[in-house]
Design an enzyme around this catalytic site. Structure first.
Site, mmCIF file in Angstrom:
data_model
loop_
_atom_site.group_PDB
_atom_site.id
_atom_site.type_symbol
_atom_site.label_atom_id
_atom_site.label_comp_id
_atom_site.label_asym_id
_atom_site.label_seq_id
_atom_site.Cartn_x
_atom_site.Cartn_y
_atom_site.Cartn_z
ATOM 1 N N CYS A 8 0.894 -1.248 0.112
ATOM 2 C CA CYS A 8 -0.097 -0.024 -0.208
ATOM 3 C C CYS A 8 0.875 1.139 0.000
ATOM 4 O O CYS A 8 0.466 2.205 -0.524
ATOM 5 C CB CYS A 8 -0.920 0.014 1.166
ATOM 6 S SG CYS A 8 -1.904 -1.357 1.463
ATOM 7 N N ASP A 28 -2.413 -3.779 7.522
ATOM 8 C CA ASP A 28 -3.322 -4.534 8.107
ATOM 9 C C ASP A 28 -3.564 -6.037 7.441
ATOM 10 O O ASP A 28 -3.750 -6.991 8.315
ATOM 11 C CB ASP A 28 -4.700 -3.833 7.881
ATOM 12 C CG ASP A 28 -4.930 -2.822 8.678
ATOM 13 O OD1 ASP A 28 -4.007 -2.293 9.516
ATOM 14 O OD2 ASP A 28 -6.207 -2.242 8.974
ATOM 15 N N LYS A 30 -4.944 3.009 7.990
ATOM 16 C CA LYS A 30 -4.866 3.643 9.201
ATOM 17 C C LYS A 30 -4.119 5.013 8.774
ATOM 18 O O LYS A 30 -4.231 6.021 9.575
ATOM 19 C CB LYS A 30 -4.201 3.025 10.208
ATOM 20 C CG LYS A 30 -4.975 1.677 10.699
ATOM 21 C CD LYS A 30 -6.446 1.927 10.912
ATOM 22 C CE LYS A 30 -7.051 0.593 10.959
ATOM 23 N NZ LYS A 30 -6.930 -0.505 10.143
ATOM 24 N N SER A 71 -12.669 -6.014 8.975
ATOM 25 C CA SER A 71 -12.161 -5.155 7.700
ATOM 26 C C SER A 71 -12.906 -4.853 6.788
ATOM 27 O O SER A 71 -14.444 -5.236 6.708
ATOM 28 C CB SER A 71 -11.051 -6.380 7.214
ATOM 29 O OG SER A 71 -10.831 -6.090 5.964
#
Length: 566
Positions: free
Chosen positions: A55, A87, A130, A477
């Protein structure tokens, strides 16, 4: 624009002028500052670059582009970093307890550097789940001219001619345990699900929050849907660097943009796209940071007016790149504005209003299939539902996209950890009609409110999707789907009713009446309440211990900086 006419050093002047600040300037000269740079506004480029997740693995290059844009437009930019937690890698084990707390660490780190260095403006660049809310929480707190840029979505993986993604990997584990695929096929899924840089591809949490921030007005129009592997992503970052200096010139601050109406726009877009339930937590926390009064009831009020129109994973067919190719988030916002569902007069980081930005945007492309016709919605109301009842007096949240049933009643199977529940599912102790309860995993009880993607994917993989319900004071999620209810508040750790449940209790969940209750007499409820004892904290020192002491209820966004009078 000639920046010499107006002194834009709204904070950094305390460093860049005066004989007493010679030592401060000496330090900055060592990192490249020249005489002329001390006359310019100091711009922080908050980069969430990291090699621990796809990411964010490309964000170092994006940060350099933002730095170049700020420099070209008369700023003196400096890059600094925050942490990132992946995550998808933290999922399913004790690492997930650190995921939500990482949001606070990200916000705190940006606030700390910006205030310590007296920076005048910020460009924040995020990727994994996040990082986006963490960045926005800090920008709301700091209230210095700022622009957010999303690193972009990953391209879909390809396997046997089909698109797959990270959720395919999680669900393949359940399929393997069920015996419907072998180890060789499982390995093939593992090797093809994530082809390169970018955040998880469906309308999961990262893409949900990027879309919400664009609707909020804090990022460049279109940037939430531009893929990570796309030349224009670098252009967006350069534009962001330029824009932050313009915002200083125009004296436009985050709290001028992050208004109650702007948050209503963000919720509207999340509902229309069928986004992640994590949007509740993050938007509540972002609003808190900006001094905006936002509550769960606001989500429910808006949900009643906004149809679900995006056929996107996890419950639909398409991924963010498909939406980008169909016209992107701006085209969806243009449609919503035309239907009277957005506040068009909200200010944005472009210096223009939402309506002014969207006037220049093309409509959705002819023939596209990602966004369904407004008069033929997937659901007539938003799919993210707030539930309340004797099991969740403060509220709980459910994602009803893809669900054919709206009511579920069954006996509770109560587990005090995700591991206990996982073992029960693998061992076939959970049967069709059961209501699986995972508790003591809330913000304080987890601590850290872990996501349950592994277990929801296992349920789907074992063929129980929609045939069992799952309730937790933890969270899910954005990739989770099925009849799942999270964020149950108050949580078990503080004596919430979910902590009083016993295996065999009948639980009723009704998304139409928005009720979540368990069948117990007042006398029995009181007996259990009197017998309840607060669990010992799981951590006495370190990050999770500090987090558990400070964190609020999920109904308030699980924030750690509540006013003591609240």
């Amino acid at each position: 624009m000639d920046k010499t006419k107006k002194d834009l050093r709204i904070r950094s002047k305390v460093i860049s002028e005066g004989v007493n600040r010679v030592p401060n300037r000496s330090m900055l000269r060592a990192v490249g500052f020249k005489d002329e740079d001390f006359k310019k506004p100091m711009i922080g480029i908050a980069s969430t670059w990291s090699e621990v997740t796809p990411c964010n693995v490309h964000i170092d290059k994006l940060a350099e582009q933002a730095k170049g844009g700020a420099s070209d437009n008369g700023g003196a930019p400096m890059i600094f970093n925050t942490i990132t937690v992946a995550d998808g890698i933290a999922m399913g084990h004790e690492g997930m307890f650190y995921s939500l707390p990482s949001r606070e660490v990200i916000a705190d780190s940006i606030e700390t550097v910006t205030n310590a260095e007296r920076l005048d403006g910020i460009v924040a660049i995020g990727g994994c789940d996040k990082t986006t809310p963490g960045c926005l929480i800090s920008l709301g707190r700091l209230n210095v001219p700022s622009v957010y840029v999303y690193g972009g979505t990953i391209q879909p993986g390809k396997l046997d001619g089909e698109d797959i993604d990270i959720v395919s990997s999680f669900e393949a584990v359940g399929q393997y345990h069920e015996g419907s695929i072998d180890e060789e096929q499982l390995h093939r899924v593992e090797c093809h699900a994530c082809p390169g840089a970018g955040a998880c591809g469906g309308m999961y949490t990262a893409n949900t929050m990027a879309s919400a921030v664009e609707a909020l007005g804090m990022s460049i129009p279109g940037s939430s849907s531009t893929p990570a592997v796309n030349d224009y992503k670098e252009n967006e970052c350069r534009q962001a660097g330029e824009l932050v200096v313009d915002l200083l010139e125009k004296e436009i601050y985050p709290r001028d943009i992050m208004t109650k109406e702007a948050f209503e726009n963000a919720i509207t877009v999340v509902m229309a796209l069928g986004g992640s339930t994590n949007a509740f937590l993050h938007l509540l926390a972002m609003a808190h940071s900006a001094g905006v009064d936002l509550e769960l009831d606001d989500f429910e009020r808006i949900r009643q007016e906004v149809p679900h129109i995006a056929d996107m994973k996890p419950s639909g067919k398409y991924v963010m790149q498909d939406l980008y190719e169909s016209g992107g988030v701006p085209a969806v916002m243009k449609l919503l504005l035309e239907e009277g569902l957005l506040h068009g007069d909200c200010l944005t980081v472009t210096g223009k209003t939402v309506a002014e930005n969207l006037a220049e945007v093309p409509s959705l492309k002819d023939g596209q299939k990602v966004i369904v016709p407004f008069d033929q919605p997937i659901k007539p109301k938003g799919p993210l539902v707030v539930l309340k009842g004797n099991l969740a007096p403060e509220g709980a949240v459910a994602k009803m996209s893809g669900q054919k049933i709206s009511r579920f009643e069954g006996p509770a199977k109560v587990y005090n950890s995700e591991e206990e529940a996982t073992n029960a599912i693998v061992g076939d102790d959970v049967q069709e009609g059961d209501v699986v309860v995972i508790r003591n995993v809330g913000p304080k009880g987890g601590p850290g409110m872990p996501e349950m993607l592994s277990i929801t994917a296992m349920i789907v993989g074992k063929g129980l999707g929609g045939k069992v319900a799952l309730i937790t004071d933890g969270r899910f999620s954005g990739g989770s789907h099925g009849f799942v209810i999270g964020h149950v508040a108050p949580e078990a750790y503080v004596g919430g009713p979910i902590g009083l449940l016993e295996t065999g209790d009948t639980i009723t969940i009704d998304s139409e009446t928005q009720q979540i209750n368990f069948d117990v007499s007042d006398e029995e409820y009181e007996r259990r309440r009197q017998a309840w004892k607060k669990p010992e904290p799981k951590h006495k020192t370190g990050v999770l211990a500090k987090y558990a002491r400070l964190v609020s209820s999920s109904a308030k966004g699980a924030v750690t900086d509540l006013d003591l009078n609240e």
